[in-house]
Scaffold this active site. Structure first.
Site, mmCIF file in Angstrom:
data_model
loop_
_atom_site.group_PDB
_atom_site.id
_atom_site.type_symbol
_atom_site.label_atom_id
_atom_site.label_comp_id
_atom_site.label_asym_id
_atom_site.label_seq_id
_atom_site.Cartn_x
_atom_site.Cartn_y
_atom_site.Cartn_z
ATOM 1 N N GLY B 15 0.850 -1.198 0.000
ATOM 2 C CA GLY B 15 0.000 0.000 0.000
ATOM 3 C C GLY B 15 0.875 1.232 0.000
ATOM 4 N N ARG B 76 0.842 -5.265 -6.251
ATOM 5 C CA ARG B 76 0.999 -6.556 -5.584
ATOM 6 C C ARG B 76 1.608 -7.519 -6.592
ATOM 7 N NH1 ARG B 76 -4.219 -6.043 -2.768
ATOM 8 N NH2 ARG B 76 -3.711 -4.607 -1.081
ATOM 9 N N ASP B 107 5.348 -4.656 6.090
ATOM 10 C CA ASP B 107 5.569 -6.070 6.416
ATOM 11 C C ASP B 107 5.796 -7.019 5.265
ATOM 12 O OD1 ASP B 107 5.374 -6.015 9.000
ATOM 13 O OD2 ASP B 107 3.571 -7.254 9.156
ATOM 14 N N THR B 130 4.345 2.919 5.447
ATOM 15 C CA THR B 130 2.953 2.493 5.606
ATOM 16 C C THR B 130 2.281 3.465 6.563
ATOM 17 O OG1 THR B 130 1.526 0.888 6.720
ATOM 18 C CG2 THR B 130 3.835 0.808 7.279
ATOM 19 N N ILE B 131 1.000 3.743 6.343
ATOM 20 C CA ILE B 131 0.331 4.681 7.247
ATOM 21 C C ILE B 131 -0.015 4.027 8.584
ATOM 22 C CG2 ILE B 131 -0.655 6.067 5.377
ATOM 23 C CD1 ILE B 131 -3.375 4.718 6.013
ATOM 24 N N ASP B 132 0.101 2.698 8.666
ATOM 25 C CA ASP B 132 -0.421 2.001 9.852
ATOM 26 C C ASP B 132 0.498 2.014 11.070
ATOM 27 O OD1 ASP B 132 -2.871 1.350 8.695
ATOM 28 O OD2 ASP B 132 -2.034 -0.404 7.710
ATOM 29 N N ASP B 134 2.713 0.007 11.899
ATOM 30 C CA ASP B 134 2.694 -1.326 12.495
ATOM 31 C C ASP B 134 3.961 -2.119 12.214
ATOM 32 O OD1 ASP B 134 2.274 -1.573 9.819
ATOM 33 O OD2 ASP B 134 0.603 -2.970 9.965
ATOM 34 N N ARG B 167 -26.514 14.283 18.346
ATOM 35 C CA ARG B 167 -25.917 13.603 17.217
ATOM 36 C C ARG B 167 -24.758 12.753 17.670
ATOM 37 N NH1 ARG B 167 -26.330 16.997 11.929
ATOM 38 N NH2 ARG B 167 -28.538 16.637 11.542
ATOM 39 N N ARG B 176 -6.562 -2.330 10.306
ATOM 40 C CA ARG B 176 -7.194 -3.630 10.393
ATOM 41 C C ARG B 176 -6.672 -4.385 11.613
ATOM 42 N NH1 ARG B 176 -7.802 -5.206 4.370
ATOM 43 N NH2 ARG B 176 -9.009 -3.284 4.395
ATOM 44 N N LYS B 218 -22.863 16.591 27.274
ATOM 45 C CA LYS B 218 -22.386 16.659 25.898
ATOM 46 C C LYS B 218 -23.578 16.569 24.953
ATOM 47 C CE LYS B 218 -17.896 14.659 26.802
ATOM 48 N NZ LYS B 218 -16.794 13.842 26.306
ATOM 49 N N LYS B 252 -24.906 9.046 12.761
ATOM 50 C CA LYS B 252 -24.397 9.305 11.412
ATOM 51 C C LYS B 252 -23.073 8.577 11.207
ATOM 52 C CE LYS B 252 -27.485 12.553 10.515
ATOM 53 N NZ LYS B 252 -28.446 12.444 9.407
ATOM 54 N N ARG B 261 -4.902 7.551 2.845
ATOM 55 C CA ARG B 261 -3.621 7.154 2.236
ATOM 56 C C ARG B 261 -2.981 8.289 1.451
ATOM 57 N NH1 ARG B 261 -2.118 2.458 3.110
ATOM 58 N NH2 ARG B 261 -3.490 0.648 3.198
#
Lengths: 328, 328, 328, 328
Positions: B15, B76, B107, B130-132, B134, B167, B176, B218, B252, B261
């Site tokens: 990604g 990929r 990874d 990677t943005i994660d 991880d 709301r 994930r 709130k 909502k 990303r």
């Protein structure tokens, strides 16, 4: 033995920075979480003297985490520099049954806090809030990351328009004594040259470098200049000097000014401010005083006010090398 | 003894994430700085197999530091998972006289690189992109800081409109397996609740918390939900469940999706990517291979590919506490 | 003869939109300029019934021009739909010596205002505030331009990450009855297809178009779908349908949701709101009532509430052609 | 009778503006849509002389709609001001079988185009591309809306930090001859005073106004100054003058400079550019030449180059009144 803390005041002082509101919010909500009362002091140390206080509950600080500036306002106080002024401030605190103080600011603020603590033994912790990142004892100050993004986004826009040939953009950024903003934002913005107070490149080397850069095929160049740079000031004089000596360039000046102090804080600054604010109340409850709360290696640390917090050169020599290499 | 390195290839895989272009640029310019040749590999490991290469000079990577995505594209590759595919890739590299490879990804990319290195003893270093966030062995991955800002800015906009009472906004963010984005962006955005894969709050506790939050005054609530959260998925089902059980709220849903990303990388990510890119070439010139370049405590580190880079839980328990306190 | 106007109330009603604060500010400052008193009504028509009023001076509205949402809040009022509710509202106004009302909102608000005016002959003017641009009698509604920018900036980020091949992004934007946002933001974002309520493209034509687009060499496609689109709803079902019938695409869904209602208003919306707010007070002082203030061909206009303000199809057929041509 | 058009060239000239890329894209794709060939001319009128051409297909202009600047670059051409230069340009066009030209730029560009058309009867249409909005015959120029947003966002940041009392911010914006940017962005940013070339407020009236503003309770003031303002230039001298005469203020200067020319174009500018680009090809196919394509009252219009396109004062007197009222 320390008196049990039941009521905590919070103030912002010195130049404001994005994320100060997030820090205030964290202090106030942390008080609520621990069933303590929270009091906001308006207009910094001057408001402390004048007793310009307001009780703050968790709902008082809603919808401020995303706002630049400080809703408590900030002010310079000459009076706090006098013993008499500080005595008044102490009286204000005692009169309002305030047991401890959280002061968000920079060097000047901490110096004042240290003296105040020494005179009155009043529990006080500081949080580093300044865009300049010039405080020792913490990896980051609140507002610095946001200022970097602001500078980089501004230079991105200038880059868009740099398509026409032969343009040299001089961009002045904040940093009277510290080159952190210039160096990091310069790398992030892909600047060809970065002029910082810590390093005297010299006018001639700058000219040489710009000439070389031109020869290497670059059609435009961006030079980031810290306010306090030794050859950069005054930036308009520098522009004139370059115009006279590098006729192949059309030279343009942008002075970013106070744009750099504002804007919605970045996520980094909000999380940093939240952690430090929570850490401040934790520390006070733990009996700590006369310290600054910092973040070092991603952990909360306590730094004695006495340890010389005034910023000394933190410029990372590795970063200068990265700047040199990536502007090849 | 290692062969002297004269030509380095660089690719992005998996990604994409904001800052990958800045990393490529740093690798390419670092090559130029050290008088090495640089080659860009298009479409990741698949392009490596197919020999989809292009020589890159310092001017080839101009005006990309500010762009999201990766100009080398990513893809990929099932073929690279086969021994035959990897053999083709090796041949492509040898045929083009390439001496070393820099692979930017997560990874999956590193796992492939490790096998490739073991099979062919080909010098290869990885950069965490990677943005994660991880990946073990580095404090930050390239793109993570930008993703946090994107999420926080999006939620700021939702907050603007949360003035009407009653709301409840459910906002799904990426993650994930890792709750870093949800947790940090949730704190930064001032979310009332944060649902992450690492922690099962349980639907009932969520309802209780939302009810309590309502009682505390709130008028609207924001819940940040990581994709991989155990009670959150599917977010639309969660919304239905809340609607049925908390009739006082209008619920909502926003699914941020791939917005996270993209975007111009933050200054933090650009500087990080630049440092890691320079560090990759430094490491290769120093004879290193089979490692990932990371940043730990603000210093460049080398982490063996063998050391298990796959992200295990890095969630900071302190941050969960900060989230709880600041959402009081 | 009309009673001389000395005190004007202002409220926001219905869905909020960026620029409402700028409109309130302009009404309040215009009152100050003309030496009239200004009163803010909180929570829209419901607050009118309940007399939830606050005097507003020029300093009460400082630092709000740049903020999304509405500081007067907005709410739905079932009670105002009853004769009894409206009678209470009238009493509240009279009790507070209010001579006229400025109501900022959309269709529903204006319908209520018209009935109220007819029942009580109370001077009332409306300002069009909604992101949907679905009000007749004005070229633009307050908030529409900002919403377009928000959508376009979000899609720009998705475009960054569309480098990998074979990706189809479905992006749901607001517009239950009106395709203005989808059509304009779709053109602005360079979408391949735009699905709007006013036009039923049909699933098969969509598939054909996506196939053609793929053949023409596009490696990724962006489809903007208005909420109210006839084939688009539900967007997740549409995604499934495409996945089944266009196996060459990996389909991703983003639901922008309430992000589109927030954000700092664009300059266009701030100037529009300022002009309309000033125009509202001008009109009231000029004895006008039962009208909406609009902007047509860059001039302030007065539109009778009776003229059917409910949005009918304003979709510009030329724009659909521009969308078709520029997505070739 | 006109020769049938089969090949169209497009160029950008003069100062660049955000949205020029979107206009080029629309011209190129419109050519593809009508089965015409499209040619990009690099570096404006100078590139026309030198035959710096490149064939452009619909995929050549992908992923540029969101980018500031112009990928065809722009340049000033002294040579095109000579008959000999223009003859070379004509030869270049004829040699490449180009039948018509679309020129995107401002005043200067159109003047050159008009002469060129008169000399060679070569079909040419212009599109108004400049941030200054100083072209007659169109309500908006490409880039103007984006520049307004850039200025307003910058001033928003300054406003954040204006909490400390007694600060006066002078902000210089573009507009050597036209006050449109200053006036509209000044209203949008909530400036206290706006200095424009079209109106000489006079230093004394400015001081009076600032004093009054201070008395009315404003703790800080923002003054927007157009470059070409009669009392504003030089802004640093103005700052000095105010400092001497208004000691209660701390005066700060920001020069936005070329930031205003860059940035991702707003949705408004992208749609405007797309419509004008499509309109240009439509006009050429319809046998039109020697005209500018404009947008008036939201409709495409054709304006004869002879009609005096050079910007005369378009300042809307109503806007000055709105500025005065809303800064009360």
């Amino acid at each position: 033995m320390s008196k049990k803390i039941k009521k905590i005041a919070v103030l912002t002082s010195g130049g404001d920075s994005p994320g100060m509101n997030a820090a205030i919010r964290a202090v106030v909500r942390s008080c609520a979480y621990h069933n303590l009362e929270a009091v906001g002091v308006y207009r910094g140390l001057q408001g402390l003297i004048e007793g310009d206080f307001k009780e703050l509950g968790p709902r008082s600080v809603k919808n401020i985490i995303n706002r630049g500036g400080t809703f408590l306002k900030t002010a310079r106080s000459q009076e706090f520099k006098t013993k008499k002024g500080r005595a008044k401030a102490y009286k204000s605190l005692v009169d309002s049954n305030i047991d401890a103080l959280v002061a968000i600011g920079g060097d000047g603020t901490f110096t004042g806090c240290k003296i105040f603590y020494e005179e009155f033994n009043f529990p006080i912790v500081g949080l580093p809030g300044t865009i300049d990142n010039d405080i020792n004892g913490t990896d980051y100050t609140i507002g610095y990351d946001t200022a970097l993004n602001t500078v980089v986004e501004s230079i991105d826009k200038i880059r868009d328009t740099a398509n026409s040939h032969n343009r040299l953009f001089l961009i002045e950024v904040m940093g009277r004594d510290a080159g952190d903003i210039a160096l990091n934002a310069g790398i992030g913005a892909g600047a060809e040259e970065i002029l910082i107070p810590e390093q005297n490149l010299g006018r001639d080397r700058l000219l040489d470098s710009l000439k070389k850069s031109k020869k290497s095929g670059k059609s435009s160049s961006i030079v980031v200049v810290a306010e306090g740079d030794q050859i950069g000031k005054n930036i308009f004089q520098l522009a004139e000097y370059i115009k006279e000596n590098l006729t192949e360039y059309e030279v343009k000046v942008t002075v970013l000014g106070h744009i750099q102090r504002g804007g919605a804080p970045s996520c980094f600054d909000r999380v940093l401010a939240s952690r430090l604010g929570v850490g401040a109340v934790d520390a006070l409850l733990d009996g700590k005083k006369n310290i600054m709360i910092g973040l070092v290696h991603n952990k909360i640390v306590h730094v004695d006010f006495g340890k010389g917090l005034e910023g000394e050169n933190k410029i990372d020599i590795d970063l200068i090398r990265v700047a040199d290499i990536t502007s090849v």
